[in-house]
Write an enzyme that holds these catalytic residues in place. Structure first.
Site, PDB file in Angstrom:
ATOM      1  CG  HIS A  72      -0.496  -2.386  -0.482  1.00 26.87           C
ATOM      2  ND1 HIS A  72      -0.672  -1.027  -0.589  1.00 26.87           N
ATOM      3  CD2 HIS A  72      -0.628  -2.879  -1.733  1.00 26.87           C
ATOM      4  CE1 HIS A  72      -0.917  -0.731  -1.859  1.00 26.87           C
ATOM      5  NE2 HIS A  72      -0.888  -1.829  -2.572  1.00 26.87           N
ATOM      6  CG  ASP A 118       0.281   1.437   1.418  1.00 28.76           C
ATOM      7  OD1 ASP A 118       0.986   0.454   1.698  1.00 28.76           O
ATOM      8  OD2 ASP A 118      -0.464   1.502   0.426  1.00 28.76           O
ATOM      9  CB  SER A 216       0.176  -1.066  -5.472  1.00 28.72           C
ATOM     10  OG  SER A 216      -1.184  -1.104  -5.143  1.00 28.72           O
TER      11      SER A 216
END
Ligand SMILES: *[C@@H]1O[C@H](CO)[C@@H](O)[C@H](O)[C@H]1NC(C)=O
Ligand SMILES: *[C@@H]1O[C@H](CO)[C@@H](O)[C@H](O)[C@H]1NC(C)=O
Ligand SMILES: *[C@@H]1O[C@H](CO)[C@@H](O)[C@H](O)[C@H]1NC(C)=O
Ligand SMILES: *[C@@H]1O[C@H](CO)[C@@H](O)[C@H](O)[C@H]1NC(C)=O
Ligand SMILES: *[C@@H]1O[C@H](CO)[C@@H](O)[C@H](O)[C@H]1NC(C)=O
Ligand SMILES: *[C@@H]1O[C@H](CO)[C@@H](O)[C@H](O)[C@H]1NC(C)=O
Ligand SMILES: *[C@@H]1O[C@H](CO)[C@@H](O)[C@H](O)[C@H]1NC(C)=O
Length: 261
Positions: A72, A118, A216
């Site tokens: 992402h 991801d 992230s």
């Protein structure tokens, strides 16, 4: 989707998120969340990923030319807009020359709704020079199951609390692994965080320590091996909701097929 990007950058989605009410946000959580300030010498494999010159995500160096991050973090991003900085404990060190990318390999099964698969693999435009502040982290073998209770280390420049401020100095904290079954149970019925075999989860029953927005793509390591990449979760350090990570071991063959490593 509820990924650990900075909230402001995804404010488009705020309307559809179940934002916790003030009373749901634990009050005593002030630091990654619940961690300590550290320096790059302790995490020479963590790199800063910038989007359009703004700090955006963490990432993990696995060789002089290959870096892993969350899918992402690069979804719909152009290689011309994404750069890296390595060897720095602080973000926004604009004096450092950014490292450009030659190519982004987002996992072909990456799902922007569920945040499944991801992972993105970045090929750098130029080899890194390794040293005390810049080094590679070891990859795990395929299909390893980390037992519940295993203590893992996470690090990043993300927010110190849910909807809180981001630090400029690198932070670290340790969190215990929980089983995917338990994690799926916690998120059963959630419409913003999904748990797949491509995930692993970590967190304390009492909450208080977790990754948060801006972490992230950064590392979750156990005994010096990269088992996870910070991915998603509901809130941050909420006792009800563990953090979810890309389970690096479960996408090991994809990493090998792209990088040969
Ligand atoms: C670069 O990122 C900025 C910020 O998200 C965006 O507005 C811009 O369109 C992007 N440019 C390219 C070429 O992707
Ligand atoms: C500095 O970092 C923060 C996040 O840590 C980011 O929001 C901001 O845009 C950055 N500033 C520059 C000049 O990169
Ligand atoms: C990669 O390096 C080449 C040669 O140095 C340069 O021409 C190209 O613009 C660079 N690519 C990016 C995305 O910066
Ligand atoms: C993503 O997952 C959702 C839910 O399983 C599914 O409906 C959707 O088709 C998937 N999207 C892609 C692009 O595979
Ligand atoms: C990680 O992935 C493996 C499959 O490769 C899976 O069996 C395991 O449950 C996942 N989670 C943990 C915590 O190991
Ligand atoms: C933070 O530092 C203190 C003091 O050195 C130490 O006792 C504690 O275990 C550290 N916490 C973490 C999460 O590393
Ligand atoms: C997700 O669930 C919350 C609470 O159950 C609900 O308010 C919200 O509308 C749902 N969002 C979507 C996109 O379905």
């Amino acid at each position: 989707m509820k990924v650990f990007l900075f909230i402001s950058s995804v404010s488009l989605f705020l309307g559809t998120w179940a934002l916790p009410s003030q009373s749901d946000v634990p009050e005593d959580e002030e630091r990654i969340v619940g961690g300590n300030t550290t320096t790059i010498e302790h995490f020479p494999y963590i790199a800063q990923l910038y989007r359009a010159s703004s700090f955006w995500c963490g990432s993990c160096i696995i060789s002089p030319i290959w870096v892993l991050t969350a899918g992402h973090c690069t979804y719909q991003q152009s290689i011309h807009n994404v750069t890296l900085r390595v060897g720095a404990s602080e973000t926004n060190q604009t004096a450092r020359t950014p490292i450009t990318l030659a190519r982004i390999y987002i996992h072909p099964l990456y799902n922007a709704t569920t945040v499944d698969y991801d992972i993105s693999i970045l090929r750098l435009n130029k080899s890194l020079t390794f040293g005390r502040r810049v080094a590679a982290i070891a990859l795990p073998p395929a299909n390893v199951v980390l037992p519940a209770g295993t203590i893992a280390t996470i690090a990043g420049w993300g927010s110190l609390a849910y909807l809180g401020n981001a630090p400029t100095q690198l932070q670290t904290v340790t969190v215990p692994i929980i089983t995917n079954q338990e994690c799926a149970r916690r998120y059963a019925g959630s419409n913003e965080t999904w748990v797949f075999d491509r995930n692993l989860c970590a967190g304390y029953d009492q909450g208080g320590k977790d990754a948060c927005n801006g972490d992230s793509g950064g590392p979750l390591t156990v005994r010096g091996v990269l088992y996870g990449l910070v991915s998603s979760g509901t809130g941050c350090a909420d006792p009800r909701y563990p953090g979810t990570y890309t389970n690096v071991s479960s996408v090991r063959s994809y990493i090998k097929s792209v990088t040969g490593l």
